[in-house]
Structures are given as structure tokens and as C-alpha cells.
Motif scaffolding. Structure first.
Motif, mmCIF file in Angstrom:
data_model
loop_
_atom_site.group_PDB
_atom_site.id
_atom_site.type_symbol
_atom_site.label_atom_id
_atom_site.label_comp_id
_atom_site.label_asym_id
_atom_site.label_seq_id
_atom_site.Cartn_x
_atom_site.Cartn_y
_atom_site.Cartn_z
ATOM 1 N N ARG A 11 -1.186 8.871 11.587
ATOM 2 C CA ARG A 11 -1.259 8.036 10.384
ATOM 3 C C ARG A 11 -0.156 6.978 10.419
ATOM 4 O O ARG A 11 0.909 7.213 11.009
ATOM 5 C CB ARG A 11 -1.059 8.874 9.112
ATOM 6 N N VAL A 53 2.215 4.426 7.939
ATOM 7 C CA VAL A 53 2.673 4.043 6.597
ATOM 8 C C VAL A 53 3.660 2.877 6.729
ATOM 9 O O VAL A 53 4.601 2.949 7.525
ATOM 10 C CB VAL A 53 3.377 5.207 5.863
ATOM 11 N N TYR A 74 0.693 -0.779 14.106
ATOM 12 C CA TYR A 74 -0.716 -0.405 14.310
ATOM 13 C C TYR A 74 -1.044 -0.337 15.805
ATOM 14 O O TYR A 74 -1.756 0.549 16.259
ATOM 15 C CB TYR A 74 -1.644 -1.376 13.573
ATOM 16 N N ARG A 86 1.649 11.906 -1.538
ATOM 17 C CA ARG A 86 1.208 13.304 -1.359
ATOM 18 C C ARG A 86 2.372 14.280 -1.312
ATOM 19 O O ARG A 86 2.174 15.486 -1.450
ATOM 20 C CB ARG A 86 0.443 13.455 -0.031
ATOM 21 N N GLY A 87 3.573 13.782 -1.045
ATOM 22 C CA GLY A 87 4.679 14.681 -0.770
ATOM 23 C C GLY A 87 5.680 14.772 -1.895
ATOM 24 O O GLY A 87 5.454 14.330 -3.011
ATOM 25 N N GLY A 88 6.811 15.376 -1.567
ATOM 26 C CA GLY A 88 7.915 15.475 -2.511
ATOM 27 C C GLY A 88 7.956 16.809 -3.231
ATOM 28 O O GLY A 88 6.948 17.500 -3.347
ATOM 29 N N ILE A 145 6.820 11.985 3.226
ATOM 30 C CA ILE A 145 5.800 11.920 4.280
ATOM 31 C C ILE A 145 5.907 13.143 5.191
ATOM 32 O O ILE A 145 4.906 13.678 5.655
ATOM 33 C CB ILE A 145 5.962 10.600 5.077
ATOM 34 N N PHE A 161 3.161 10.698 12.195
ATOM 35 C CA PHE A 161 3.226 9.516 11.334
ATOM 36 C C PHE A 161 4.097 8.436 11.983
ATOM 37 O O PHE A 161 5.209 8.713 12.426
ATOM 38 C CB PHE A 161 3.849 9.871 9.972
ATOM 39 N N ARG A 182 0.633 16.522 11.762
ATOM 40 C CA ARG A 182 0.293 15.135 12.077
ATOM 41 C C ARG A 182 1.459 14.371 12.687
ATOM 42 O O ARG A 182 2.608 14.766 12.590
ATOM 43 C CB ARG A 182 -0.108 14.410 10.794
ATOM 44 N N VAL A 235 0.871 -1.177 0.000
ATOM 45 C CA VAL A 235 0.000 0.000 0.000
ATOM 46 C C VAL A 235 0.908 1.227 0.000
ATOM 47 O O VAL A 235 1.592 1.484 0.988
ATOM 48 C CB VAL A 235 -0.909 -0.002 1.247
ATOM 49 N N LEU A 236 0.945 1.954 -1.098
ATOM 50 C CA LEU A 236 1.930 3.042 -1.198
ATOM 51 C C LEU A 236 1.675 4.167 -0.205
ATOM 52 O O LEU A 236 2.603 4.757 0.330
ATOM 53 C CB LEU A 236 1.972 3.612 -2.622
ATOM 54 N N GLY A 237 0.414 4.475 0.031
ATOM 55 C CA GLY A 237 0.088 5.439 1.079
ATOM 56 C C GLY A 237 0.612 6.845 0.874
ATOM 57 O O GLY A 237 0.737 7.312 -0.262
ATOM 58 N N HIS A 238 0.931 7.477 1.983
ATOM 59 C CA HIS A 238 1.157 8.926 1.989
ATOM 60 C C HIS A 238 2.387 9.413 1.247
ATOM 61 O O HIS A 238 2.531 10.623 1.050
ATOM 62 C CB HIS A 238 1.180 9.442 3.430
ATOM 63 N N ILE A 239 3.287 8.521 0.837
ATOM 64 C CA ILE A 239 4.425 9.040 0.062
ATOM 65 C C ILE A 239 3.928 9.740 -1.202
ATOM 66 O O ILE A 239 4.597 10.595 -1.749
ATOM 67 C CB ILE A 239 5.443 7.949 -0.336
#
Lengths: 328, 328, 328, 328
Positions: free
Chosen positions: D252, D254, D236, C261-263, D159, D170, D168, C255-259
Motif C-alpha cells: 500500500r 500513503v 508509486y 484505520r490505526g491508532g 499505519i 507500506f 503488509r 488523501v488521508l488514507g490508512h492513518i
């Protein structure tokens, strides 16, 4: 889809290589295979056509190449194909193998060759725009352009670190002999103080005025992005003139050069190349010839090769305004 | 840890910037804060010392800078600090603020300045090796070297795409005026046919012999990596000589230039910079002076600055052998 | 340009962050400054509006942020702004400062808030589409989408290395709760065997048929890209079902997830954000309100916010066909 | 070098793949070729040995693979090789082809297999440490570790953009079932607030205390890096416990997963792999067996495989201290 007009095609890459050419080859080969069209890869552009350097390609021949820069078929500029003898040999090789049509991936020069060849021998041709320069009419973007933009931008971002740390002025030359697309877009993306491109009449006076404005605004370092084809003078001349005008400036020159042609293609380039490779084969099946496959507003369009060569994508004047307003 | 000998320190970056300098600044500032030592950032290297450009820095001043190339303190080469007047002013500024010790991040020149200053005024100094060239004795790697290697490698990988696609020979110049570390390691990493560095006596004959060997082995394209400081001639001379020797070769020259100094530091550089920034403050607390903090075999070591300047990390002869064996 | 209707504006980012939001903020601030409009940054989206968290921003406040992911203004989803009390406070804060208009950068939710607020209080608003999901009508691409595509692609390219080395099947989840744009494009770009998206009715039977076809074609490893919002089941359910159907398969889930959204934003995203930031201010100056600034075929267009919310960019059916044909 | 003891060798990769394995294969093949030793590639680790899946490899077979992640020889964990029948078949295949020695690239499990096989049949073996986990004694770094660090760091940097923009917390899980090297180093490099690794006794109380300290110091967002093998609980569970302790936190999770195994190897990994591939062949030529080739302080060293398996690289306690001091 009704019965196809073609049963055997060849695919080649010609002119300067660009990232995504492999993705386009892959798309041509697999789409052909899907529609039961035999596909041959021709090595080193039109030279391979003349010297009979053909390879039968199937879906597994293009395995994993979508990620790779360059072109597995290799590319070259063929002087021999500019001669009638050369083109005659090329035609005989196609006839010998029963090849009906050619997919030619490249830029202006590639398309010119394809057009003449088609007119002389009636062979059906379709072009795919593969060049980092984005100077081909009939498509929003050419294959490789987006990757080159990101490469140029990443390089200039790195140079910015040193410019800022040392309060320096950098002149950075990016590719684009006839077109300022790379310069303009990478310049905006990196906050370049000024952007010099062949499409715009620049003057040293304006450049100097910009430096003065930047100083007043409190900028302590600057980057000027210059397209290869800038008319005002070589990047070294510009740097020298600036040093004369502003003797206190600590000035450096970087010519990005060939790094801009390579690298794994961006997502946009891979998708574009996939669409155009698919579109080229579909076009041939539907009877298109002497056209170029392009994407405009996310739609596949075919433009007569003649038009693709003659006209040019124009620099967006708005972008010039934006680059000036946002720089300081 | 017993009572510290120091209560106020300054930190500066000097000489060419390198990726990871910010991570080192952050480590100095936060370690100092942890041990209740006041910390001042000095801007533009020794110039800031002379012109009293100091800023009090706390843990929040260095927030998020670990990811950034360059140096937030800016860097410069200070001519004024080479004069006795300059150093006198610098000393007076330190006295005025009650600063006990300096952390000087940079290369050879930076350390030479620190040494003289310390000898003249008894001010305590500690060096941190920050340069992409890796030519500092007393540490396995200098800060920025690993990042520069990856930048050079990525660029050459991109050039390789075009070299292969067009069967070309590329001469690529990488940084390293006195040291061939970047050339040798990036050359091995990119499978360069030959690697020319100042530490090795090269000859055109050997270079030509290598080209001939490569041809026999079936290589159709090649990359030759050349260190800036190569003694055999400029990269343009080498390219010209090769064209004379092999007129059929399609030869190109790329000078990577300043992109090698910038960029977000690699993980290894960020960790190294964190270790050395920490180590510098700890060293000062333990009474070290006129030493450089380095990492050798994952251990923190202090080397007399004199030694760090005089001696040099030597090129691993084994690597030269490996580069030759693996190239073809 | 004739006399502007506005003299003070606010800018905020709201909803999930996306790469390029900073470039948009920079463009708003600098364009406003250029036209002598005062500009205020509002922190944490509509929350800052309510809690009076405003900062005066000038050209230097946005220095160097064009390269940075995230948003310097911070973002949040504001429950309070959904209440009439919340919006009343927000309005009073605007009145107090004499702010005429708001630039709201974000997605659907952001625009809904802007619309209600404008309808209730007559405040002029303009939206800028900033979301990685690309599900906003009225613009070819949203800000952040291109960067997210490249991030997802790079990650899947890496996974491909292991898939190939171990003859494995990977299920990779990418972002997109309501839209399959990221999945479809990153899937095509990485040669995914299958791509499961909410816009297409998928079935386990078809997925299994695709696996069987791939086996016959000689593929020894595969990647299936699944959009977050896929209706057929969670990615874990899909993997389990596949394991039941093909017990020999060595299956992994990522699950690639939050990476995603960034960069640092891509060149395309930085240029787009610059165009839209500029376009938003120009739009307000020209009297636009309750519209969203977008780029369509390289042209700046204003779409009523109502339409931008109600309609959606549609998945290109052609791309689905292409993805199937090219996968094997 | 005097007459070699060996004339034919095999090379295989086994266990989890890691970036740089291809560079090691290339170095083995080309070094063998240089010394006139025949070299066979064995596919899918020990399985290929048993099922006679050998290919003769020459210098051109490994062309351009130095840039590629994964392993062209493919890898697998072989249950059959754990049986005496399996190993008997493997031995017979080696005898049949006259292969004198094996180069086994992989981790612990790979080396255990090599050792037993060598003890049973007297076949000469040498190991090369290829694993991203860095948990092999006898080498400063294992092949792939440096690349994995940079991949993890790049992901966490991304992230961070969202963490900062949304205030947040993480929790990010990185690879390392038995070792915290990746977590510790990528955590320091990204300024993680806390780093949880199997080598350190962690407690929820300490984690909570760190959060409280961070709040006091004015941090508004945080990243906690957790190694896969952390003993305190799953990531988790940790996130849930934190939510209970700090109900206001926006938390969150990841799990970076398999992206850490792939990608083009870093410069350091390519050079290391080149050195070890070369060193393995040289070692065999000099009569080494049942050893692993490693690099310590830039020197090639051979460690008895037994030792390499039994001992472990230890986490540097200093790094733990540094991570705590620099985090806030």
C-alpha cells in the motif's frame, strides 16, 4: 418553516466550562443568522445578563472556534442572579434590547437559573447540556463528556506505563462529584482493577478482596480509578488504608484535576454541540420554552427543564459487571 | 571495526522510568546482535542483577517496543545493591554467565551504582541518561525529557482553557525535584505568567509584583508553573499566600504528577534513545568504560560517569529573561 | 446464569482492521474465562480456521492490548473460505478441537462468511461489528468508527492551519467506500465548507454555488471533505473542475488514507468493544446464534446477521442540513 | 542595553507555513514592546509589504497564539517582490511609516528576498528560520521541524497497526523536497525497514536486498519511508517495482501530505520560536543586519543570511548507519 416567533436571542455559557461549548455557541449563532434572527453573546453567564455585557454576533464572530476548548463567552457562577434584584436587572437589559429568548449552555445550576427566570418574567429559555459530568437527564451524552473521557483515559494510559514498569498500585482520582460516569468509563477503557463511584456502595473489604484476587491472577501492577464524589473516603484515605492492608505495595496517588475540563473537543462533542446549538434555535422558533435540547439515539429531543434537573442519567449496571469481569 | 573486546553484555533500566527507555533497550539489543554480541536483559534494575533475573534477548524480543513508554525490563530502586553483599551476588551472577559489560539506563542514582560496582569488580559499565528531569551533565537532553515537556505542555494548554473561560489563576506543579528544566520550558511554551524553579531565588514579593504587572497589562487569567523542588514553599502554600495578597483572585492548584513519566515517546526521544543505545554498545566495543553516552550538538560523546554525576546541566539564564519578557 | 450451552469458543478478526478490535478480543477472552469457557484465538481470520492456526488464550494473553490499535490475531480477507473445500477444512478443525461456537469480529464480508458457515455446518456464530465505516445495521456505532472520526478530524484540523495561512482550498478525501459517515461527521466537526458523500446526490453546480456563497460571506479559505465512495468523480477530478471554474483558487488535494484505520482506540471505542465482546459471549451462552451483538441507546441488542448485512445505518438527513447551515 | 538603533520594525511570515511561526511572531512583538520598539505586522509576506497591508501590533494582539499552528499574519510566495517595481513599492511603504528594520520568518526563498531588498535599499533585515524541512544552515533545528517529525511519526505509528495486522508493506511519503531530515528521523522513530532520501544514493537492488533480509529475520510487515525528493522514482513507481520483484507482497502507498505542516507546535518548537523571536529583535537592537538568528547547542547565534542560504545542514551519516542496524 413558518414565520418564526422570535427575532432576537441571547446566548450564554454558565457553570463549569466544558469542551464543545464553543462549538455550541457557533451553532447557535450561525443557525440564528441563517434564519434571520439577531444573536447576542452574553459574557460570563448570568453576570453578563445583569451587567449588560452583550455583543452582537454574526457568522464571522465564531470563525474557527469549533476547535477550541473553554468558552469565548466566558463562564461564571453568578451569586447575583440568585437574588430577585439581580434577575430584575437582567430582565430589564433584555427588554431594553428587545431580546425574546435565551439559549443557556451549562449544567444543573444553569438550568435552575433559567427556569426561575423564565417563570418570573415569561422570558423564553432553552437549555443546552454542557458539562463534562454527563449527569443531565434528557440526553445520551452531555457536551464535553466524551472529550473528558478521552483526556482521563490518555492520562491513565500514561500512568499505566509507570505502574507496569515499577509494579506499583496507583489510585487515580477523576472528576465527578455526584456522578461516576467518567470514572466508570475511563476505568473500563484503561483496564482499571477497581472503579469506585458514588452510585455504588463500596467497601474497603471488597477493595482488598479485589487486590487479593488480582495477585492470585498474576497481576503485578494495578490502577484504581476513583470518582471525586466517592463516599468511601478521600483518595488519600483509600491509599493509606490500602498501605495498611498491604504493606508491601508501592502505592501512588494522582489527582487528574482540571486537565479534564479543557482541550480541543473530540469529534463526537463537536458534532453533538453542533446538533444541540442548531436544535436550540429551531426549538425556540417552533415555540419551545423551558426545555432542554438533547440527543437520544441520534434524535433531537426536547425535555422539560424541570425533568432534566430532577432526574439523572443512571449508571448502566451492566457496565459495572463488565468492569469487574474484564479487569483481571 | 576491529575485533570487539566484548562478547556478552547485560542491559538494565533503573530509577524512575522515562519514555524512550524501551527505544534505548531496543537499540542496545539490536546493535549488539548486529555485532554478534550476546545480549541479556536484566529485570528490575540492580535487583535483577542480584537475584539472577536475566533473559537472553534477540532482535525479535524488542519488536514494536520503540513506541511504548515505560520499560519492558521494569525498573526499581535497589537498596540491596547499596550493600557490599548485594553487589557481590550481582558480580557472581555476571561471572557465572560470562557477561563482560553492563549498559545501565537511568539517572544519577543508577550511575552511582554502576560506578561503584565497576570500581569494586572491574566490570565494564556504560551509562545511558534516561530520566525526564534533564539534570544529567554530558548530554544536551536526557531520554524522556522531550516527551515529558510535551505532556506537561499539553496538560497546561488544557488548563489554560478553563483559566481563560473563568478568569482564574492556576498554580500548576510539574516534576523536577532538583531541576527546573521541565518547569521553565513548559512554562515558556504555555505563556505562563511566572515560573518558579529551584535554580532561581524567588520571593513572594516578586510573584505579587508580577501579578500586579499582569493586571495592569490587561491579563484576566494566569498560569504560574512551579517546579516540584521550588524552595519558596509548597504549591499549596504559594496559592494560599496569593489568595491572602489578592483576595479577589479565583485560584486553583493542579499537581500534574505521574502523567509526566509515561506515554509514547516523542520522535526526538526515540531518535535520541536509538543513538545512545547504539552509542553505548559501540563505546563498549571500543574499550570505553565508566563513561556515559550522550549527544551534544548532534554528536555522540562519552563523558566520565564521575563527571556526569557531579556536574549538572545549567538552566539557560537567557531563557529566564525570555520567559519574563514574553509572559505579558 | 444457568448452565451454559457452550464450553469452547473461537474468536477471530476478519476484514479491514479497526481500532478497538483488540479491546473486543480481550473482552471475549476474559468473559469466556470468567464463565469457565475455553477460548481459542484464530489467526488471520478465516484463513487461520482453515489452516488450523489456533492458540489457547487466557486472561494474561490479552494483557495491556486494550490500548492498542490493529488486532493481535491479525486479519485477512480469505478467498479460500469462499470455497466449499475451505469451509469444510475449517469445520473439521473446529470439530477436532471440540469448539462449539465462533465469535467473528469484522464487517459485512466477515458476517457473510459466518452466516454461510453456520448454515452449512450448524456451527454457532455471533458477530461483533468491527469496522471504521459504521455501515452496519443493528448498532449505533461500529468499533473503530469513533477513533477514525477523531483521527480524520485531527488531520483536517492540521490542514486547516495551512489553508487559513495561505488562503487555500483543500479537498480532503476520507475513508468510506459505501458510506459517508466519516466524511459527514468529520466535515461538520472541522467546519468543512462542503461535504460530498455517496448517499447524497451532489453536482458540480451546487459545489460551485457553495464556493460563491462562501466568498460573499468573506471566507478566504475552505476545506471540502469528500468520501472515498463519492459518485461525482475522483477527488482529483473535483479539484481540477474547481480550478477550471475558479482559476484564482490555490487548490490542494490530500488523501488521508490508512492513518484512519490505526491508532490507540478512543475511550468510546474501548468501552463499546468491551460491551460487545462481553455481549457476544453472553449471547452464545444464552443460546443466540447467527446474530450480531450491537449497542443501541446504551443497550445491548442482538440483530440477526442477515438483517445486519442487508440493512444499513442511514445518514441522518438533519446532519446534512446542519452541515450546510453551520459551514459559513 | 544601551540606546537602540531601531525604533520601528515590521514582521512578516513568508513561504510555506510551519508550526511555531505564531510563537515567533508573538516573541518578536512582545520583545519589541518590552524595549519600546513599535512593531507592525505585515500580512501575506512580501505581498503585504508591497500592498501596504500593515497592522500595529501590541502585546495583546498576540494573546494565546503560541498554541496555534499556521501564521496569523498569513503567508504567501510573492512573485511581485521578485520584480524591481515590487520591491520599490515595498520600500516606499516602509519609508512612509518610518520602519527601520524587518524580521522575516520563513525559509530559503524568504531569506533570498530579504537579502536582495536589504542590498538594494539599505533596509535592515534579520531572518528567522521557519520551515518544517530543517534545511537551513546556521541553526540546529528550524521552527516547525520538531512538530512535523512528531506528526509524521504519529501517522506512521497508526499505519504500523494496519501493516502488522495484515502483514503488509507500506510505502509512506513524507515531506522534504530537497532534504531527508523528516524521512530519516521519523523513519528511525517508527522502526522503518528502509528510508529513502535525496541525500543518499539508493537503488532498487539495495531495497530488494533489504526486503529479503527482513524476510529472513522473520519480519512479516514493513514500512518504507520515502522523502518527497527521493531521486530513485516516485513512491508509486517504487511500490510498483517492489510488487514486480515480490509478487506475494500486499503493498500500500500513503502520501502524508499537508497534515505535516499544521498542528499546535511542540514544546521544543514553541521554545525555539520564542528564543529566535527574542533573538531577532535583540540582534537588530545590537546592529545586526543581513543575518539569520539561530540556536546552536542551546546558544543564540547569528549567521550571515548569505551563508544560511548557500550552505545546508547535512544529514548525519551516523544516523543512516543506526537506521540500518536497528530496523531489523
Amino acid at each position: 418553516m413558518s414565520e418564526s416567533l422570535i427575532s432576537k436571542i441571547g446566548v450564554l455559557t454558565s457553570g463549569g466550562d466544558s469542551p464543545g461549548m464553543n462549538a455550541a455557541i457557533r451553532a447557535v449563532v450561525r443557525t440564528a443568522n441563517h434564519y434571520n434572527i439577531e444573536c447576542y453573546g452574553i459574557r460570563e453567564g448570568y453576570n453578563g445578563l445583569i451587567h449588560d455585557d452583550f455583543t452582537r454576533m454574526g457568522p464571522r464572530s465564531v470563525k474557527n472556534i469549533i476547535t477550541e476548548g473553554g468558552t469565548i463567552l466566558k463562564s461564571a457562577r453568578s451569586l447575583e442572579f440568585k437574588t430577585t434584584e439581580g434577575r430584575k436587572k437582567a430582565y430589564e437589559n433584555l427588554v431594553k434590547r428587545g431580546i425574546d429568548a435565551l439559549v443557556c449552555i451549562g449544567g444543573d445550576g444553569t438550568f435552575r437559573g433559567a427556569k426561575i427566570f423564565s417563570e418570573e418574567y415569561g422570558i423564553r429559555v432553552i437549555g443546552i447540556p454542557g458539562t463534562i459530568d454527563n449527569d443531565i437527564f434528557g440526553t445520551d451524552n452531555t457536551i464535553g463528556y466524551d472529550t473528558a473521557l478521552n483526556t482521563a483515559m490518555d492520562a491513565i494510559d500514561k500512568i499505566r506505563d509507570t505502574a507496569t514498569s515499577h509494579n506499583r498500585v496507583f489510585f487515580v482520582e477523576v472528576m465527578g462529584r455526584d456522578a461516576g460516569f467518567i470514572a466508570l468509563n475511563s476505568g473500563i477503557a484503561t483496564g482499571a482493577l477497581d472503579i469506585l463511584i458514588p452510585e455504588k456502595k463500596d467497601s474497603i473489604e471488597e477493595l482488598f478482596a479485589t487486590f487479593e484476587k488480582a495477585e492470585k491472577a498474576g497481576k503485578s501492577s494495578s490502577i484504581v480509578v476513583v470518582a471525586e464524589g466517592e463516599q468511601l473516603g478521600s483518595i488519600y484515605d483509600l491509599a493509606k488504608a490500602t498501605k495498611n492492608g498491604f504493606p508491601d505495595y508501592d502505592i501512588r496517588v494522582v489527582v487528574l484535576g482540571h486537565i479534564q475540563r479543557g482541550g480541543s473537543p473530540s469529534c463526537a462533542d463537536r458534532v453533538l454541540a453542533s446538533q444541540l446549538g442548531y436544535g436550540a434555535v429551531i426549538g425556540l422558533m417552533e415555540g419551545q420554552t423551558k426545555v432542554m435540547a438533547g440527543m437520544q439515539s441520534n434524535k433531537l429531543v426536547y425535555t422539560p427543564i424541570e425533568e432534566a434537573i430532577k432526574k439523572h442519567n443512571e449508571i448502566d449496571k451492566n457496565l459495572l459487571t463488565i468492569s469487574e469481569i474484564l479487569a483481571i
